[in-house]
Design a protein around this motif. Structure first.
Motif, PDB file in Angstrom:
ATOM      1  N   PHE A 227       3.979  11.651  11.535  1.00 54.20           N
ATOM      2  CA  PHE A 227       3.027  10.575  11.314  1.00 54.20           C
ATOM      3  C   PHE A 227       1.956  11.147  10.126  1.00 54.20           C
ATOM      4  O   PHE A 227       1.433  12.190  10.174  1.00 54.20           O
ATOM      5  CB  PHE A 227       2.054  10.295  12.509  1.00 54.20           C
ATOM      6  N   VAL A 228       1.839  10.546   9.115  1.00 52.65           N
ATOM      7  CA  VAL A 228       0.663  10.629   8.087  1.00 52.65           C
ATOM      8  C   VAL A 228      -0.570   9.758   8.371  1.00 52.65           C
ATOM      9  O   VAL A 228      -0.121   8.704   8.310  1.00 52.65           O
ATOM     10  CB  VAL A 228       1.219  10.475   6.810  1.00 52.65           C
ATOM     11  N   SER A 229      -1.758  10.324   8.624  1.00 49.23           N
ATOM     12  CA  SER A 229      -2.796   9.339   8.718  1.00 49.23           C
ATOM     13  C   SER A 229      -3.423   9.201   7.344  1.00 49.23           C
ATOM     14  O   SER A 229      -4.257   9.813   6.881  1.00 49.23           O
ATOM     15  CB  SER A 229      -3.909  10.160   9.599  1.00 49.23           C
TER      16      SER A 229
ATOM     17  N   ARG B 142      -7.082   8.120  16.506  1.00 52.43           N
ATOM     18  CA  ARG B 142      -5.960   7.772  17.542  1.00 52.43           C
ATOM     19  C   ARG B 142      -5.344   9.216  18.298  1.00 52.43           C
ATOM     20  O   ARG B 142      -5.456  10.242  17.630  1.00 52.43           O
ATOM     21  CB  ARG B 142      -4.751   7.082  16.919  1.00 52.43           C
ATOM     22  N   ALA B 143      -4.801   9.037  19.386  1.00 53.87           N
ATOM     23  CA  ALA B 143      -4.199  10.062  20.280  1.00 53.87           C
ATOM     24  C   ALA B 143      -2.665   9.793  20.477  1.00 53.87           C
ATOM     25  O   ALA B 143      -2.328   8.740  20.528  1.00 53.87           O
ATOM     26  CB  ALA B 143      -5.022  10.151  21.522  1.00 53.87           C
ATOM     27  N   MET B 144      -2.152  11.063  20.379  1.00 55.34           N
ATOM     28  CA  MET B 144      -0.735  11.130  20.477  1.00 55.34           C
ATOM     29  C   MET B 144       0.052  12.064  21.364  1.00 55.34           C
ATOM     30  O   MET B 144      -0.553  13.048  21.118  1.00 55.34           O
ATOM     31  CB  MET B 144       0.125  11.025  18.995  1.00 55.34           C
ATOM     32  N   SER B 145       1.140  11.684  21.976  1.00 55.37           N
ATOM     33  CA  SER B 145       1.743  12.958  22.665  1.00 55.37           C
ATOM     34  C   SER B 145       2.460  13.768  21.500  1.00 55.37           C
ATOM     35  O   SER B 145       2.623  13.289  20.424  1.00 55.37           O
ATOM     36  CB  SER B 145       2.970  12.004  23.304  1.00 55.37           C
ATOM     37  N   ARG B 146       2.565  14.796  22.191  1.00 55.47           N
ATOM     38  CA  ARG B 146       3.303  15.916  21.084  1.00 55.47           C
ATOM     39  C   ARG B 146       4.841  15.618  20.724  1.00 55.47           C
ATOM     40  O   ARG B 146       5.218  16.165  19.700  1.00 55.47           O
ATOM     41  CB  ARG B 146       3.315  17.319  21.654  1.00 55.47           C
ATOM     42  N   ARG B 147       5.205  14.588  21.438  1.00 54.85           N
ATOM     43  CA  ARG B 147       6.502  14.248  20.847  1.00 54.85           C
ATOM     44  C   ARG B 147       6.730  13.760  19.808  1.00 54.85           C
ATOM     45  O   ARG B 147       7.613  13.445  19.003  1.00 54.85           O
ATOM     46  CB  ARG B 147       7.054  13.359  22.004  1.00 54.85           C
TER      47      ARG B 147
ATOM     48  N   ASN C 171      -9.081  10.866  10.270  1.00 57.75           N
ATOM     49  CA  ASN C 171      -9.144  10.848   8.872  1.00 57.75           C
ATOM     50  C   ASN C 171     -10.268   9.909   8.338  1.00 57.75           C
ATOM     51  O   ASN C 171     -10.564   8.713   8.995  1.00 57.75           O
ATOM     52  CB  ASN C 171      -7.996  10.594   8.372  1.00 57.75           C
ATOM     53  N   SER C 172     -10.915  10.255   7.172  1.00 60.53           N
ATOM     54  CA  SER C 172     -11.763   9.203   6.391  1.00 60.53           C
ATOM     55  C   SER C 172     -10.985   7.961   6.040  1.00 60.53           C
ATOM     56  O   SER C 172      -9.657   8.149   5.603  1.00 60.53           O
ATOM     57  CB  SER C 172     -12.422  10.034   5.251  1.00 60.53           C
ATOM     58  N   TYR C 173     -11.446   7.051   6.077  1.00 61.18           N
ATOM     59  CA  TYR C 173     -10.710   5.792   5.641  1.00 61.18           C
ATOM     60  C   TYR C 173     -11.733   4.492   5.126  1.00 61.18           C
ATOM     61  O   TYR C 173     -12.658   4.574   5.757  1.00 61.18           O
ATOM     62  CB  TYR C 173      -9.639   5.429   6.573  1.00 61.18           C
ATOM     63  N   PRO C 174     -11.260   3.595   4.588  1.00 64.05           N
ATOM     64  CA  PRO C 174     -12.354   2.572   4.041  1.00 64.05           C
ATOM     65  C   PRO C 174     -12.594   1.473   5.174  1.00 64.05           C
ATOM     66  O   PRO C 174     -12.038   0.467   5.115  1.00 64.05           O
ATOM     67  CB  PRO C 174     -11.406   1.955   2.821  1.00 64.05           C
ATOM     68  N   HIS C 175     -13.714   1.975   6.001  1.00 63.75           N
ATOM     69  CA  HIS C 175     -13.875   0.980   7.188  1.00 63.75           C
ATOM     70  C   HIS C 175     -15.455   1.237   7.232  1.00 63.75           C
ATOM     71  O   HIS C 175     -16.119   2.280   7.276  1.00 63.75           O
ATOM     72  CB  HIS C 175     -13.298   1.854   8.355  1.00 63.75           C
ATOM     73  N   VAL C 176     -16.101   0.101   7.622  1.00 65.01           N
ATOM     74  CA  VAL C 176     -17.544  -0.084   7.844  1.00 65.01           C
ATOM     75  C   VAL C 176     -17.642  -0.941   9.223  1.00 65.01           C
ATOM     76  O   VAL C 176     -16.871  -1.854   9.210  1.00 65.01           O
ATOM     77  CB  VAL C 176     -18.493  -0.905   6.744  1.00 65.01           C
ATOM     78  N   TRP C 177     -18.721  -0.494   9.867  1.00 65.62           N
ATOM     79  CA  TRP C 177     -18.881  -1.040  11.138  1.00 65.62           C
ATOM     80  C   TRP C 177     -20.341  -1.573  11.309  1.00 65.62           C
ATOM     81  O   TRP C 177     -21.228  -1.005  11.281  1.00 65.62           O
ATOM     82  CB  TRP C 177     -18.733  -0.248  12.320  1.00 65.62           C
ATOM     83  N   PRO C 178     -20.434  -2.781  10.818  1.00 68.23           N
ATOM     84  CA  PRO C 178     -21.865  -3.381  10.655  1.00 68.23           C
ATOM     85  C   PRO C 178     -22.231  -4.639  11.373  1.00 68.23           C
ATOM     86  O   PRO C 178     -21.303  -5.001  12.211  1.00 68.23           O
ATOM     87  CB  PRO C 178     -21.961  -3.890   9.048  1.00 68.23           C
TER      88      PRO C 178
ATOM     89  N   TRP D 199       0.927  -1.197   0.142  1.00 66.80           N
ATOM     90  CA  TRP D 199      -0.053  -0.041   0.124  1.00 66.80           C
ATOM     91  C   TRP D 199       0.971   1.184   0.059  1.00 66.80           C
ATOM     92  O   TRP D 199       1.853   1.248   0.754  1.00 66.80           O
ATOM     93  CB  TRP D 199      -1.104   0.188   1.256  1.00 66.80           C
ATOM     94  N   ASP D 200       0.546   2.416  -0.630  1.00 62.04           N
ATOM     95  CA  ASP D 200       1.120   3.361  -0.734  1.00 62.04           C
ATOM     96  C   ASP D 200       0.574   4.430   0.493  1.00 62.04           C
ATOM     97  O   ASP D 200      -0.688   5.001   0.192  1.00 62.04           O
ATOM     98  CB  ASP D 200       1.113   4.400  -2.114  1.00 62.04           C
ATOM     99  N   LEU D 201       0.946   4.558   1.579  1.00 69.58           N
ATOM    100  CA  LEU D 201       0.635   5.050   2.662  1.00 69.58           C
ATOM    101  C   LEU D 201       1.227   6.562   2.762  1.00 69.58           C
ATOM    102  O   LEU D 201       1.290   7.111   4.006  1.00 69.58           O
ATOM    103  CB  LEU D 201       0.892   4.220   3.872  1.00 69.58           C
ATOM    104  N   SER D 202       1.659   7.293   1.826  1.00 72.36           N
ATOM    105  CA  SER D 202       2.486   8.300   2.079  1.00 72.36           C
ATOM    106  C   SER D 202       1.588   9.611   1.974  1.00 72.36           C
ATOM    107  O   SER D 202       2.035  10.571   2.270  1.00 72.36           O
ATOM    108  CB  SER D 202       3.289   8.641   0.854  1.00 72.36           C
TER     109      SER D 202
END
Length: 540
Positions: A524-526, A515-520, A284-291, A71-74
Motif C-alpha cells: 500500500f502507498v499512502s 488508517r490501520a492495517m493487518s501486517r498481511r 500522511n499529510s494530505y489535502p484535507h481541512v476539517w472546518p 489522479w497519480d496515486l503512485s
C-alpha cells in the motif's frame, strides 16, 4: 479536569467496552480477499456516481469507474497530481480558452464488454448535465454538478475526440473532470432504464475492479478486472470486500478480531495499542481541512458579520483538539496548511487568543450580557469526518470556556448533512444552522474555487455558505485566465490571504489520514490524496 482530558478519558473508556460483533456478512469468494472497514454508515451507491462523499469515491468510484483525467496515486512524498486516464491527452483551444479537447484512449472496454468511445462520453455527460435526458440520474447529477461547475456545452468531434466548453475560461478545468465518472450505457438498458435497478446489481465501469456482489446496507464485493486496459496496474488481490462500519471502536474490534484487514480512521486512543499489537498504522499529510462552514451569506445569522467569524477563529484550542486526536491531525489556520508557500501573509494569525476573540465579539455587539448563540449541524460519522461528535463537543466547550459562546448542535446522518450543503443556507436542508461541520478537500485551485467563488454559490455550486468576497473573486479571475505559472501562484496566494482574513470557515485541523492495517497487507502507498490505489495492495 480539563475539557480535553475529560474527552480523552471518555474515549478510552469507550475503547475498553466490548464492541458488538459485526452482523453476518456474505462469505467471500476464494482467493486473496482484502476486507476494508469504511467509516460510512451505508454502502455507497453502486450506479456509477457513488454517494457518501469522497470516501464513496475512494472505494466505489475510481476502483470501478474512471474519468478522463485520473489522479497519480503512485507516490507518498508529493501531493497527488493529474495523469491521463480515459483521455490520453487534452488541450485548451488556443483561439478560445473556454474550449477543451479530450483525445480518448483506444482499446478501452467497459466490464460488460462494450466499447468506451465518444458516444459513451456524451451519453454520460447527458446523464449528469442534461435535464430531461432519458438516462438522466438526478441523484448522480446533483453530486456531479456540485463538484463540476461551469460546463456550458459539449460535443462529439469524432469517435476518439470530445470537446467540452466552459461558461468562462477555467485554467484548471482538467482538475474538475476527475469528478465525472463513466458507466456503461448498456448497464442502464439492462437495468430496464431504471437507475435503482442498475444500482441493485452494480453498473459496469472501466476500472481495475468490477462490482460482483452487493448486499444493501451490509457490503459490496469488487473483483479484479483481468481485462483492465492498463496492464501494468492490474490488481494483485482477487477481491475487495467493503464494509460500512461507522462506529470507530467497532472498526477497531473488527480489525483486532481478524474480521477485516484494514480500517479507515482508527480511534485515536487505539493507535498506540494497535502498534504494540503488531498492526501497521499509516498516516500522511494530505489535502484535507476539517472546518465549520459558516452561513456567511445568510441574512440575520450572527456569522454574517466578519468580526464574529474572525473572533470564533481566535476562541478555539486547536492544540487541545490535536491532543484529543492523539497527534493524528495538525492545527489549521487557513484553507492551506501554514507551511504551504501559497498560504501568503494574511492580516490575521489565528491561534487561541481569548482577549482578541472577546474584543471582536464586543465590536459586533456580543458579550456577557448578550452572549453569542450559534446552531451548528454535525454528523454522526462519514467520509473524512474523523470523530465528529467528540471533536465538536471539544469545540463547544472551548468556545464556551474561552469566549462565552453558546453552541447548540443538530446531529444528523452523514448524507442528510451532505444534502444540506448542496442547498442555500436559508433553506430547510441547512437545518436552520449558522454553520455546518464537514471535512473538505484542498488539493488544488479548483477546490478553492469550488468552495469559495461567488459564481459557485449553492445550489449552482459548492459555495454552500454563500460567502462572497469581491477581492477573492478578482484574484480568482486572474487564476482562471493567466497562463504564466508565476502569475497564477501569486493570484492564488492573494486569494488565500482573503480566505484567512474573510474567515468563511472556522479553521480547526488538517487531518493526517490515519488508517490501520493487518501486517498481511503489503504494497500500500499512502498517497497525499483523498483517494488511494488499491491495485498495488497484496496480501501475504
Amino acid at each position: 479536569m480539563s475539557t480535553t482530558r475529560f474527552l480523552v478519558a471518555g474515549l478510552m473508556v469507550m475503547g475498553l467496552l466490548a464492541s458488538k460483533p459485526l452482523g453476518a456478512q456474505p462469505a467471500p469468494s476464494a482467493g486473496k480477499v482484502l476486507r476494508i472497514a469504511m467509516t460510512a454508515s451505508d454502502v455507497p451507491t453502486t450506479s456509477g456516481m457513488p454517494n457518501n462523499g469522497y470516501e464513496g469515491l475512494r472505494f466505489l468510484g475510481y476502483p470501478v469507474f474512471e474519468s478522463l483525467a485520473l489522479w497519480d496515486l503512485s507516490r507518498a512524498d508529493v501531493l497527488a497530481e493529474l495523469r491521463p486516464g480515459l483521455a490520453e491527452r487534452w488541450e485548451q483551444d488556443p483561439s478560445d480558452a473556454k474550449k477543451w479537447r479530450f483525445h480518448l484512449r483506444q482499446g478501452v472496454r467497459f466490464h460488460d464488454g462494450t466499447t468506451f468511445d465518444a458516444d459513451a462520453v456524451i451519453w454520460n455527460l447527458d446523464r449528469f448535465f442534461r435535464d430531461g435526458a432519458p438516462q438522466a440520474e438526478p441523484a448522480g447529477a446533483a453530486i456531479v454538478r456540485g463538484r463540476v461547475s461551469g460546463v456550458a456545452s459539449y460535443r462529439k468531434i469524432d469517435d476518439r475526440t470530445v470537446e467540452i466548453e466552459t461558461a468562462r475560461p477555467i485554467s484548471y478545468f482538467p482538475y474538475l473532470t476527475v469528478y465525472i465518472l463513466f458507466a456503461s450505457p448498456k448497464s442502464f438498458e439492462e437495468g430496464g432504464r431504471d437507475w435503482g435497478r442498475v444500482a441493485a446489481s452494480g453498473a459496469a465501469g472501466t476500472g481495475p475492479f468490477r462490482i460482483t456482489r452487493f448486499t444493501p446496507r451490509q457490503s459490496v464485493e469488487l473483483s479484479r478486472n483481468d481485462n483492465y486496459w492498463d496492464t501494468a496496474r492490474r490488481a494483485k488481490v482477487d477481491r475487495v470486500l467493503l464494509l460500512p462500519i461507522p462506529e470507530a471502536n467497532t472498526r477497531l474490534a473488527a480489525l483486532r478480531s481478524g474480521q477485516v484487514d484494514w480500517i479507515e480512521v482508527p480511534p485515536p486512543d487505539g493507535v498506540q495499542p494497535l502498534r504494540q499489537a503488531g498492526f501497521n498504522i499509516v498516516t500522511n499529510s494530505y489535502p484535507h481541512v476539517w472546518p465549520w462552514v459558516f452561513a456567511a451569506g445568510k441574512a440575520g445569522s450572527p456569522v454574517a458579520d466578519v468580526r464574529v467569524r474572525q473572533a470564533l477563529n481566535y476562541c478555539i484550542d486547536r492544540d487541545g483538539l490535536v491532543a484529543l486526536l492523539n497527534g493524528t491531525a495538525e492545527p489549521s489556520v487557513g484553507f492551506y496548511n501554514k507551511s504551504n508557500p501559497l498560504f501568503g501573509r494574511p492580516q490575521n494569525a489565528y491561534r487561541l487568543d481569548p482577549a482578541r476573540g472577546k474584543a471582536l465579539l464586543a465590536e459586533a455587539g456580543y458579550g456577557p450580557q448578550r452572549p453569542l448563540r450559534l446552531t451548528v449541524g454535525i454528523s454522526t460519522s462519514g467520509s473524512g469526518q474523523m470523530l465528529p461528535q467528540p471533536m465538536n463537543e471539544a469545540l463547544q466547550e472551548s468556545l464556551r470556556e474561552h469566549c462565552g459562546v453558546q453552541v447548540e448542535f443538530r446531529v444528523v446522518e452523514w448524507n442528510t448533512l451532505l444534502g444540506g450543503l448542496r442547498a442555500s443556507p436559508d433553506q430547510p436542508g441547512w437545518l436552520g444552522a449558522d454553520a455546518l461541520n464537514i471535512s473538505l478537500v484542498s488539493s488544488d485551485p479548483s477546490q478553492m474555487a469550488r468552495w469559495f467563488l461567488g459564481a459557485n454559490v449553492s445550489p449552482r455550486g459548492s459555495n454552500s455558505g454563500h460567502w462572497v468576497d469581491p477581492a477573492f473573486d478578482a484574484a480568482f479571475t486572474e487564476v482562471e485566465t493567466a497562463t504564466d505559472p508565476q502569475a497564477v501562484s501569486a493570484a492564488v496566494t492573494r486569494a488565500h490571504e482573503r480566505l484567512v482574513d474573510g474567515a468563511p470557515w472556522l479553521y480547526v485541523v488538517h487531518d493526517l489520514n490515519p488508517r490501520a492495517m493487518s501486517r498481511r497487507v503489503r504494497g500500500f502507498v499512502s498517497a497525499q490524496s483523498w483517494f488511494q490505489d488499491l491495485t498495488t495492495v497484496d496480501l501475504q
